[in-house]
Scaffold this motif. Structure first.
Motif, PDB file in Angstrom:
ATOM      1  N   GLY A  20       0.657  -1.249   0.022  1.00  0.00           N
ATOM      2  CA  GLY A  20      -0.126   0.050   0.031  1.00  0.00           C
ATOM      3  C   GLY A  20       1.041   1.246   0.098  1.00  0.00           C
ATOM      4  O   GLY A  20       1.855   1.502  -0.732  1.00  0.00           O
ATOM      5  N   LEU A  21       0.229   2.140   0.806  1.00  0.00           N
ATOM      6  CA  LEU A  21       0.965   3.516   0.873  1.00  0.00           C
ATOM      7  C   LEU A  21       2.536   3.566   1.382  1.00  0.00           C
ATOM      8  O   LEU A  21       3.295   4.275   0.805  1.00  0.00           O
ATOM      9  N   GLY A  22       2.549   2.578   2.236  1.00  0.00           N
ATOM     10  CA  GLY A  22       3.851   2.329   2.786  1.00  0.00           C
ATOM     11  C   GLY A  22       4.935   1.896   1.767  1.00  0.00           C
ATOM     12  O   GLY A  22       6.131   2.174   1.692  1.00  0.00           O
ATOM     13  N   ALA A  23       4.597   0.915   1.014  1.00  0.00           N
ATOM     14  CA  ALA A  23       5.497   0.217  -0.013  1.00  0.00           C
ATOM     15  C   ALA A  23       5.663   1.251  -1.002  1.00  0.00           C
ATOM     16  O   ALA A  23       6.910   1.205  -1.488  1.00  0.00           O
ATOM     17  N   ALA A  24       4.794   2.104  -1.517  1.00  0.00           N
ATOM     18  CA  ALA A  24       4.966   3.298  -2.332  1.00  0.00           C
ATOM     19  C   ALA A  24       5.962   4.114  -1.883  1.00  0.00           C
ATOM     20  O   ALA A  24       6.916   4.597  -2.644  1.00  0.00           O
ATOM     21  N   THR A  25       5.908   4.490  -0.860  1.00  0.00           N
ATOM     22  CA  THR A  25       6.755   5.506   0.065  1.00  0.00           C
ATOM     23  C   THR A  25       8.369   4.885   0.018  1.00  0.00           C
ATOM     24  O   THR A  25       9.262   5.710  -0.358  1.00  0.00           O
ATOM     25  N   ALA A  26       8.267   3.782   0.486  1.00  0.00           N
ATOM     26  CA  ALA A  26       9.386   3.099   0.421  1.00  0.00           C
ATOM     27  C   ALA A  26      10.297   3.035  -0.546  1.00  0.00           C
ATOM     28  O   ALA A  26      11.442   3.326  -0.961  1.00  0.00           O
ATOM     29  N   ARG A  27       9.603   2.585  -1.813  1.00  0.00           N
ATOM     30  CA  ARG A  27      10.074   2.607  -3.261  1.00  0.00           C
ATOM     31  C   ARG A  27      10.439   3.901  -3.736  1.00  0.00           C
ATOM     32  O   ARG A  27      11.698   3.797  -4.156  1.00  0.00           O
ATOM     33  N   HIS A  28       9.744   4.912  -3.378  1.00  0.00           N
ATOM     34  CA  HIS A  28      10.063   6.205  -4.071  1.00  0.00           C
ATOM     35  C   HIS A  28      11.200   6.669  -3.211  1.00  0.00           C
ATOM     36  O   HIS A  28      12.160   7.217  -3.947  1.00  0.00           O
ATOM     37  N   PHE A  29      11.396   6.648  -2.071  1.00  0.00           N
ATOM     38  CA  PHE A  29      12.413   7.243  -1.272  1.00  0.00           C
ATOM     39  C   PHE A  29      13.682   6.275  -1.500  1.00  0.00           C
ATOM     40  O   PHE A  29      14.789   7.027  -1.791  1.00  0.00           O
ATOM     41  N   CYS A  30      13.653   5.244  -2.066  1.00  0.00           N
ATOM     42  CA  CYS A  30      15.112   4.353  -2.222  1.00  0.00           C
ATOM     43  C   CYS A  30      15.496   5.020  -3.927  1.00  0.00           C
ATOM     44  O   CYS A  30      16.691   5.081  -3.957  1.00  0.00           O
ATOM     45  N   THR A  31      14.508   5.161  -4.661  1.00  0.00           N
ATOM     46  CA  THR A  31      14.855   5.626  -6.042  1.00  0.00           C
ATOM     47  C   THR A  31      15.449   6.945  -5.971  1.00  0.00           C
ATOM     48  O   THR A  31      16.206   7.470  -6.697  1.00  0.00           O
ATOM     49  N   GLN A  32      15.342   7.804  -4.938  1.00  0.00           N
ATOM     50  CA  GLN A  32      15.750   9.108  -4.854  1.00  0.00           C
ATOM     51  C   GLN A  32      16.938   9.131  -3.901  1.00  0.00           C
ATOM     52  O   GLN A  32      17.551  10.193  -3.611  1.00  0.00           O
ATOM     53  N   GLY A  33      17.478   7.861  -3.458  1.00  0.00           N
ATOM     54  CA  GLY A  33      18.591   7.846  -2.572  1.00  0.00           C
ATOM     55  C   GLY A  33      18.614   8.080  -1.185  1.00  0.00           C
ATOM     56  O   GLY A  33      19.714   7.818  -0.527  1.00  0.00           O
TER      57      GLY A  33
END
Length: 251
Positions: free
Chosen positions: A16-29
């Motif tokens: 859900g929202l947490g997984a999307a956030t984790a994914r986005h944060f990782c892509t941004q370093g």
């Protein structure tokens, strides 16, 4: 704060929202530690995006203390805590089968509100140890509310109460933590296309989308993630709740 210098713990991040956030944060370093009860999904996502995973029960003090200690040992610090763990139930105060089940109400409050506070207070103790930025900030806590806090519908007494608590928590917690340089924000999502809604028939999803003012669609979890990232990087955002709902006002 910049995302590529951020070390974040994210609860409920196996989906859900947490997984999307984790994914986005990782892509941004950013460095990310996923905190969740779902070991299989959590470990799979962590492996995929280059994050760490720690099993946790957000309502249990010892479990959270251990998870935060592990996260800090992996990342070297904690500068952001994002609470996405939560449950939603539907039950009327007085239904056909009798009064609302008290244990269900209590469990909703415990996970959504008490769990968020538990993570926030213990994460704050670690964030407070960071070296302050030039403007005195050391990190940020982001809690997840809901538009149900303002526009709760029938059957949402427990859920709305838990999310209303998150709304009310934002300003006093921001004031409490101001001397430590820790900001506190909350996001109040509308109807998002999370795994729970993805299981509904397409015609039901389309009907729900028609209630949204503009754009007439369900929210994408990536939009929550981008807002969370903006909050992390915008140091002047503090003590506020941001509705993320396409101007939806529930009837």
């Amino acid at each position: 704060m910049k995302l590529d210098h951020t070390a974040a713990i994210i609860t409920g991040a196996a989906s859900g929202l947490g997984a999307a956030t984790a994914r986005h944060f990782c892509t941004q370093g950013a460095q990310v530690t996923i905190l969740d009860r779902d070991v299989t999904a959590g470990m799979a996502l962590a492996s995929e995006i280059g994050a760490h995973f720690v099993e946790v029960d957000v309502t249990d003090e010892d479990s959270v203390l251990a998870a935060i200690a592990t996260a800090k040992s992996h990342m070297g610090k904690i500068s952001a805590a994002i609470n996405c763990a939560g449950i939603a139930i539907g039950e009327k105060t007085l239904g056909r089968d009798g009064p609302h089940d008290l244990s269900a109400f209590q469990r909703t409050i415990d996970i959504n509100l008490v769990g968020s506070f538990n993570i926030a207070r213990l994460a704050a103790a670690e964030i407070a140890q960071n070296t302050p930025s030039p403007d005195g900030t050391r990190g940020v806590i982001i809690n997840t509310a809901s538009i149900a806090a303002f526009d709760g519908q029938k059957g949402q007494a427990a859920y709305a109460a838990s999310k209303g608590g998150i709304v009310s928590l934002s300003l006093p917690m921001a004031r409490d933590l101001s001397r430590d340089g820790i900001r506190v924000m909350a996001i109040a999502p509308g109807i998002f296309l999370t795994p729970m809604l993805q299981g509904l028939p397409q015609e039901v999803q389309d009907t729900l989308a028609q209630d949204v003012t503009c754009p007439k669609r369900l929210g994408d979890p990536s939009e929550y993630a981008k807002l969370a990232a903006f909050i992390v990087e915008c140091d002047y955002l503090n003590g506020e709740v941001i509705r993320l709902d396409g101007a939806l006002r529930m009837q």
